[in-house]
Motif scaffolding. Structure first.
Motif, PDB file in Angstrom:
ATOM      1  N   GLN A   1      73.481  27.742  55.800  1.00 15.98           N
ATOM      2  CA  GLN A   1      73.793  28.652  54.686  1.00 15.98           C
ATOM      3  C   GLN A   1      73.172  30.023  54.920  1.00 15.98           C
ATOM      4  O   GLN A   1      73.815  31.049  54.687  1.00 15.98           O
ATOM      5  CB  GLN A   1      73.213  28.079  53.376  1.00 15.98           C
ATOM      6  N   THR A   2      71.939  30.031  55.369  1.00 16.79           N
ATOM      7  CA  THR A   2      71.271  31.299  55.622  1.00 16.79           C
ATOM      8  C   THR A   2      72.040  32.107  56.637  1.00 16.79           C
ATOM      9  O   THR A   2      72.291  33.299  56.459  1.00 16.79           O
ATOM     10  CB  THR A   2      69.858  31.050  56.189  1.00 16.79           C
ATOM     11  N   PHE A   3      72.431  31.429  57.711  1.00 21.98           N
ATOM     12  CA  PHE A   3      73.135  32.140  58.766  1.00 21.98           C
ATOM     13  C   PHE A   3      74.458  32.699  58.260  1.00 21.98           C
ATOM     14  O   PHE A   3      74.805  33.846  58.476  1.00 21.98           O
ATOM     15  CB  PHE A   3      73.389  31.198  59.952  1.00 21.98           C
ATOM     16  N   ARG A   4      75.186  31.853  57.515  1.00 21.63           N
ATOM     17  CA  ARG A   4      76.520  32.235  57.102  1.00 21.63           C
ATOM     18  C   ARG A   4      76.504  33.318  56.026  1.00 21.63           C
ATOM     19  O   ARG A   4      77.324  34.224  56.032  1.00 21.63           O
ATOM     20  CB  ARG A   4      77.261  30.994  56.589  1.00 21.63           C
ATOM     21  N   THR A   5      75.560  33.197  55.090  1.00 20.22           N
ATOM     22  CA  THR A   5      75.607  34.112  53.944  1.00 20.22           C
ATOM     23  C   THR A   5      74.647  35.286  54.066  1.00 20.22           C
ATOM     24  O   THR A   5      74.807  36.275  53.361  1.00 20.22           O
ATOM     25  CB  THR A   5      75.276  33.359  52.646  1.00 20.22           C
ATOM     26  N   VAL A   6      73.659  35.210  54.946  1.00 21.52           N
ATOM     27  CA  VAL A   6      72.720  36.330  55.055  1.00 21.52           C
ATOM     28  C   VAL A   6      72.823  37.014  56.427  1.00 21.52           C
ATOM     29  O   VAL A   6      73.159  38.200  56.529  1.00 21.52           O
ATOM     30  CB  VAL A   6      71.260  35.865  54.823  1.00 21.52           C
ATOM     31  N   SER A   7      72.588  36.246  57.477  1.00 24.35           N
ATOM     32  CA  SER A   7      72.511  36.876  58.796  1.00 24.35           C
ATOM     33  C   SER A   7      73.857  37.453  59.229  1.00 24.35           C
ATOM     34  O   SER A   7      73.955  38.619  59.630  1.00 24.35           O
ATOM     35  CB  SER A   7      72.047  35.873  59.851  1.00 24.35           C
ATOM     36  N   VAL A  52      71.793  44.798  67.009  1.00 23.67           N
ATOM     37  CA  VAL A  52      72.101  44.476  65.619  1.00 23.67           C
ATOM     38  C   VAL A  52      71.503  43.122  65.238  1.00 23.67           C
ATOM     39  O   VAL A  52      70.897  42.965  64.170  1.00 23.67           O
ATOM     40  CB  VAL A  52      73.627  44.456  65.415  1.00 23.67           C
ATOM     41  N   VAL A  53      71.657  42.152  66.119  1.00 27.67           N
ATOM     42  CA  VAL A  53      71.149  40.818  65.803  1.00 27.67           C
ATOM     43  C   VAL A  53      69.627  40.840  65.693  1.00 27.67           C
ATOM     44  O   VAL A  53      69.037  40.224  64.812  1.00 27.67           O
ATOM     45  CB  VAL A  53      71.615  39.805  66.880  1.00 27.67           C
ATOM     46  N   GLU A  54      69.014  41.618  66.558  1.00 29.68           N
ATOM     47  CA  GLU A  54      67.557  41.753  66.460  1.00 29.68           C
ATOM     48  C   GLU A  54      67.158  42.528  65.221  1.00 29.68           C
ATOM     49  O   GLU A  54      66.091  42.308  64.660  1.00 29.68           O
ATOM     50  CB  GLU A  54      67.020  42.503  67.698  1.00 29.68           C
ATOM     51  N   GLY A  55      68.042  43.444  64.803  1.00 31.81           N
ATOM     52  CA  GLY A  55      67.701  44.315  63.694  1.00 31.81           C
ATOM     53  C   GLY A  55      67.760  43.631  62.335  1.00 31.81           C
ATOM     54  O   GLY A  55      67.203  44.132  61.367  1.00 31.81           O
ATOM     55  N   VAL A  56      68.444  42.490  62.251  1.00 31.29           N
ATOM     56  CA  VAL A  56      68.503  41.787  60.969  1.00 31.29           C
ATOM     57  C   VAL A  56      67.094  41.358  60.594  1.00 31.29           C
ATOM     58  O   VAL A  56      66.406  40.706  61.367  1.00 31.29           O
ATOM     59  CB  VAL A  56      69.421  40.563  61.086  1.00 31.29           C
ATOM     60  N   SER A  57      66.677  41.772  59.401  1.00 33.25           N
ATOM     61  CA  SER A  57      65.274  41.548  59.048  1.00 33.25           C
ATOM     62  C   SER A  57      64.969  40.067  58.861  1.00 33.25           C
ATOM     63  O   SER A  57      65.620  39.379  58.087  1.00 33.25           O
ATOM     64  CB  SER A  57      64.956  42.286  57.755  1.00 33.25           C
TER      65      SER A  57
END
Lengths: 341, 737
Positions: B357-363, B336-341
């Motif tokens: 922010q990217t990690f928290r709100t997107v990844s 799943v972690v690899e699958g995040v585009s």
């Protein structure tokens, strides 16, 4: 050419199968003693008689359960070893067969009275007295006085140091409960169990687990059969065995033939053999320190001397019966096990 | 081409099954042969007239077991249509009727007449006392049953179901029947046991009183006493699932989003839980943290603290299970972690979001399904675990061990075991259902067909330090625990005599020479060979059933496919102890009498591990384009031929994976096995439990270490083999279970 080949192959196969069919004598043995003893009994019987033995080792409770489950279609032939109560219960339920062995004349009276109380459906093969053992290193490390009586164990200084099995799952622990009740009377006996409960750190599932934990240094005092404690001491663990001063109860390890056994003749052959002095002498080879039922069987110096112990007059018929057992266990469950520790 | 094939009037498959049915009825012994399924001694022991070994036809000819006679008609009826065309309505009607009636009669007589005559009072009331009885079914009955089943499926196919494809209809029918027999039937039988009162009658009151027992649902722990086992199990499972998910995510982040160098080593660690026999971790923890463990003694020597038994109970089980199941969570989450585009993360950063922010709100939100999946898996595994609570439980009772002791203990209460098993099943099935329902609906797809060449950004700093620290600490801890396992196997007598010795290996695995040649004198060889034999027998069967099911699920559409899928995956959520209990309740009495045989072990492994084969198959088959089958079918091949010649060769990696995985799982299984082992078929794990009970930790750990290395070499040779059978661009065939 090809066809002669295959005919040849078939006849070879046929001979092999015939050979397999010829040695049909076999015995399915349910064994409830310790693993290495079971193995030794099975192998020695094979050597003595040439009968193939299929042995399964399970605790006496498990084996009883299995024999009951298989009652309509028995798979086992002989049930050897394990504490007497489930054997008596099996006799009571008609799961085991009546048999009077020609070996009876050589046995101690307690073994025969065990048989007579169960309509000759079971017989005593060894006996062992209840007691406890403690880890001397841990006792010293915690500055604890050395106990010598049952009532010593109620002292609050042993809080968190005593272990016994759960009487619901272990025959040993049920024998403890029944012994205490017979020793002190029912009311005082249950008061004793309640007091003990406060000091118990764990009710194990298996009967000898408390002394094994004590041997490994995972527990201080374990209430078990004395021969189990002796065994740990002999194995090199710092265990001291105590015969409680008030007197104590005992078990009679028993043997029964399964009712409707598929190999009845072999079962009887095993039964007679297992009561002989030479078969019972095997116990010493595997450090089993019980007193054997054949009067001529040798005993170890290390084994607790039954004649030096104060033994209570244990009522096997009463305390082995299903009803009394159920009643005591339920009472223990409701009045003792639910108390906060 | 296909049309022409449908018009043919010779039906080789049909003829084969008709003849098979006759062989089963006229030649093979109808009832089970006591000596064992594979012994052929009966051939020379009075067959075919001896009552024990006689085929059904001979029994009837001698006037015995007359209730077997009605089956003769449906066995012969199909002959009438053998010259007819498939499209002829009579063809399908005759086949369906004879198959269905024959099968139904076979089952009805099997359940109706048992070891004490009629099994049901109303049958006795209706027909009077039977005065006869029958034992478990044997080869003859098995073959005749298969024959009826395939007559039925051929009839259904002839009516045009699934394009008249005999292979597909038969495969569906076969899978339904075996899953029904070995998953649903035992579970149903167990449920019935929960209602049996002491006098043998059925009573709902018994069930209610057992189900609402305080020992199951009590909430005493809120007020200082003890809670019921159901709450204990539930609480433990929640804790373990949370811990494994967190740690799994931590490791997944380390591998994908950090500068950590030895990522391959982290991946290699994931194989550990698969090859570790149960309760070995528990033993290692006792050697470390027990009252006399190394760490406990060191700490108490340094700080003068009083050693305690804190390990026994919730903390110990939790640590052991977290150690055991973290790698599973990691396996789920890494995908799943690899699958995040990466493009989405890059887009966020381009829009001036900082790393955090990217990690928290997107990844993180995109990883949600993986997290839920890992959580539920951890929950199910913890609930079903038997070995660790057995060793470390202390007074903290959980459902899986309570079930065991309800059956084997002095209390011997099958009804209570059945009720407890139902509670456990309820928990695991709810988790399983939630996982499929809830995760199936939302779309979190970020991998699309379009090229996505981005690179995952590294973790933000404020995340990276804690993550690396936790991963480092836990990784080291795992290594220490496994180090202890190896070390413990060489110690003479733990805590008393710490000299190093080979004695445990010699006791277990010594080999001697006698006048008869090589003698396997070590005490462990018997169970070792049995384990290898049983596991090796179960593995190909598991793979076959699993992959056939996967083929049906990915390549065919038919009515009831969802139910079919749920049914086949269900056994994943059934804990081993429940399987064990239900098997001894269901298969100890006729018509199917299997207890005490090796077959029951093989069967339990097949259905325990089948979902793994199904998943591996589905994963690999969805990568094969459907156009491959279509072109094969267009060129005139039938679906059996296509399956054999096109799909199977392309699935070699999946087959190998399923084979090895089921082999290894069969070697380490304990929870179901402990109920099913017998004198002849003792398995390694139950032997080890016996050693542990006997205080023989050295031998137990030495045996377990040997198993670990055996399985490690099996898994390593799989890697080697798969490395050589790579197909096209695919490099990863299975990342989860």
């Amino acid at each position: 050419m090809k066809s002669t080949h295959s005919i040849g192959a078939i006849s070879v196969a046929a001979t092999l199968l015939m050979a397999g069919a010829a040695q049909a004598e076999k015995l399915t043995l349910y064994c409830s003693a310790q693993e290495d003893w079971c193995q030794l009994m099975a192998r020695s019987f094979e050597e003595a008689t040439g009968i193939d033995v299929d042995m399964t080792r399970k605790s006496s409770g498990e084996t009883f359960a299995q024999i009951r489950a298989e009652a309509s279609n028995p798979k086992g032939d002989v049930w050897w070893g394990g504490t007497g109560d489930p054997h008596l219960q099996a006799a009571e339920e008609g799961l085991t067969a009546e048999y009077i062995s020609p070996m009876r004349g050589e046995l101690h009276p307690w073994a025969i009275s065990q048989a007579e109380s169960a309509g000759n459906r079971t017989i005593g093969i060894y006996s062992g007295a209840l007691g406890y053992g403690y880890n001397t290193d841990l006792m010293a490390a915690n500055d604890l006085p050395e106990p010598s009586c049952w009532k010593d164990l109620l002292d609050p200084i042993y809080k968190g140091h005593v272990q016994m099995a759960n009487p619901n799952s272990s025959g040993t622990a049920y024998t403890t409960l029944a012994t205490i009740v017979q020793l002190f009377g029912e009311d005082e006996g249950f008061d004793f169990m309640k007091g003990l409960h406060a000091n118990i750190n764990q009710y194990t599932k298996s009967g000898s687990a408390p002394i094994k934990a004590a041997a490994r240094g995972e527990n201080t005092i374990g209430i078990v059969f004395m021969h189990d404690a002796v065994k740990q001491a002999v194995a090199g663990f710092p265990i001291k065995v105590v015969a409680p001063c008030e007197g104590t109860g005992y078990e009679i390890g028993s043997m029964s033939i399964v009712e409707g056994a598929r190999n009845m003749d072999e079962a009887k052959a095993f039964y007679d053999w297992a009561l002989s002095a030479e078969a019972q002498a095997l116990a010493l080879e595997v450090d089993a320190f019980q007193v054997m039922s054949n009067m001529a069987a040798p005993s170890s110096d290390l084994a607790p001397d039954m004649s030096a112990l104060t033994l209570i007059d244990y009522d096997f018929a009463k305390y082995g019966s299903s009803d009394e057992r159920k009643r005591l266990l339920q009472k223990w469950d409701e009045e003792v096990s639910t108390l906060p520790q | 081409m296909r049309k022409a094939a449908n018009e043919q009037t010779t039906h080789p498959v049909l003829i084969f099954w008709i003849i098979a049915g006759w062989v089963g009825y006229f030649v093979l012994p109808w009832y089970g042969v006591e000596d064992g399924f594979f012994r052929l001694a009966w051939l020379f022991d009075g067959w075919p007239v001896d009552e024990d070994f006689a085929p059904a036809a001979f029994l009837i000819a001698q006037g015995e077991k007359l209730w077997l006679a009605p089956m003769l008609l449906p066995l012969i009826a199909p002959l009438a249509v053998i010259r007819r065309r498939k499209t002829d309505p009579l063809f399908s009607v005759v086949l369906i009727l004879s198959g269905a009636i024959g099968f139904a009669w076979l089952i009805a007589q099997g359940f109706g007449i048992g070891i004490r005559g009629f099994n049901f009072d109303w049958l006795t009331a209706l027909f009077g006392d039977l005065g006869d009885r029958q034992f478990g079914m044997g080869y003859g009955a098995l073959i005749v049953a298969s024959s009826f089943l395939f007559l039925l499926t051929q009839g259904i196919a002839a009516r045009g179901a699934i394009n008249g494809d005999v292979f597909v209809v038969s495969a569906i029918g076969g899978v339904i029947v075996i899953v029904g027999t070995f998953v649903f039937f035992p579970i149903a039988k167990m449920l019935i046991f929960a209602f049996i009162a002491e006098d043998g009658g059925y009573s709902a009151n018994v069930f209610v009183s057992k189900f609402f027992d305080d020992r199951i649902w009590g909430l005493g722990c809120l007020s200082g006493a003890r809670c019921g086992v159901a709450w204990n199990s539930f609480f433990l499972a929640i804790c373990v699932a949370t811990a494994t998910t967190t740690l799994g995510l931590t490791f997944a982040l380390v591998v994908t989003r950090s500068g950590f160098r030895y990522k391959r080593a982290v991946r290699a660690l994931t194989v550990l839980p698969i090859i570790t026999p149960p309760f070995v971790i528990g033993l290692a923890l006792i050697l470390l943290f027990g009252l006399s463990g190394i760490v406990t003694e060191t700490v108490s020597a340094w700080f003068g603290t009083q050693p305690t038994r804190w390990l026994y109970g919730l903390p110990g089980i939790m640590i052991a299970q977290t150690l055991a199941y973290t790698p599973i969570a990691f396996l789920v989450l890494i995908g799943v972690v690899e699958g995040v585009s990466p493009s989405m993360e890059e887009a966020a950063q381009t829009l001036r979001a900082d790393k955090w922010q990217t990690f928290r709100t997107v990844s993180l939100p995109l990883m949600r399904p993986g997290l839920a999946n890992a959580f539920l898996l951890g929950f199910i595994e913890s609930m079903a675990d038997f070995g660790n609570p057995l060793v470390l439980g202390g007074n903290y009772d959980v459902l899986s061990t309570e079930i065991f002791f309800a059956i084997v203990g002095a209390q011997y209460d099958q009804g209570r075991a059945a009720v407890l098993a139902m509670v456990l099943l309820f928990f695991t099935l709810s988790a399983f259902y939630a996982q499929r329902r809830w995760l199936g609906k939302k779309s979190y797809t970020t991998v699309t067909g379009k090229g996505d060449s981005g690179v995952h950004p590294l973790m933000p700093n404020r995340l990276s330090w804690p993550v690396l620290t936790i991963a480092g600490v836990w990784g080291t801890f795992t290594l220490i625990v496994y180090g202890m396992i190896v070390y413990g196997s060489f110690v003479d007598l733990w805590g008393v005599n710490n000299t190093l010795t080979f004695k445990h290996y010699i006791t277990a695995f010594s080999v001697g020479w006698t006048e008869h040649g090589l003698h396997w004198s070590g005490s462990a060889w018997d169970s070792f060979f049995t384990t290898i034999f049983i596991a090796a027998t179960a593995a190909p069967l598991t793979a076959a059933v699993g992959l056939t099911t996967a083929y049906l699920l990915t390549r065919q559409t038919f009515r009831g496919k969802n139910a079919f899928e749920f049914g086949t995956m269900l056994s994943f959520a059934i804990p081993g102890t429940v399987i064990g209990v239900s098997y001894i309740l269901a298969f100890n009495v006729p018509p199917i009498e299997l207890t005490g045989t090796g077959i029951i072990l093989v069967v339990s492994f097949i259905f325990r591990n089948m979902p793994v084969g199904v998943r591996a198959g589905i994963a690999s088959m969805s990568q094969l384009d459907k156009s491959l089958d279509e072109s094969s079918l267009t060129l005139g091949a039938n679906s059996w031929y296509t399956f054999r010649k096109v799909i199977l060769p392309l699935m070699r990696p999946a087959i190998l994976a399923a084979l090895v995985f089921s082999f290894v799982r069969a070697m380490t299984a304990i929870s179901a096995v402990i109920f099913l082992v017998s004198a002849k078929y003792d398995m390694a794990t139950s032997y080890i439990i016996g050693r542990v009970e006997n205080n023989d930790y050295g031998l137990a750990i030495a045996y377990a270490t040997t198993l670990i290395f055996v399985m490690l070499s099996v898994v390593a040779s799989l890697q080697f083999l798969i490395g050589r059978t790579q197909i096209g661009r695919r490099t990863q065939f299975m990342t989860g279970r």
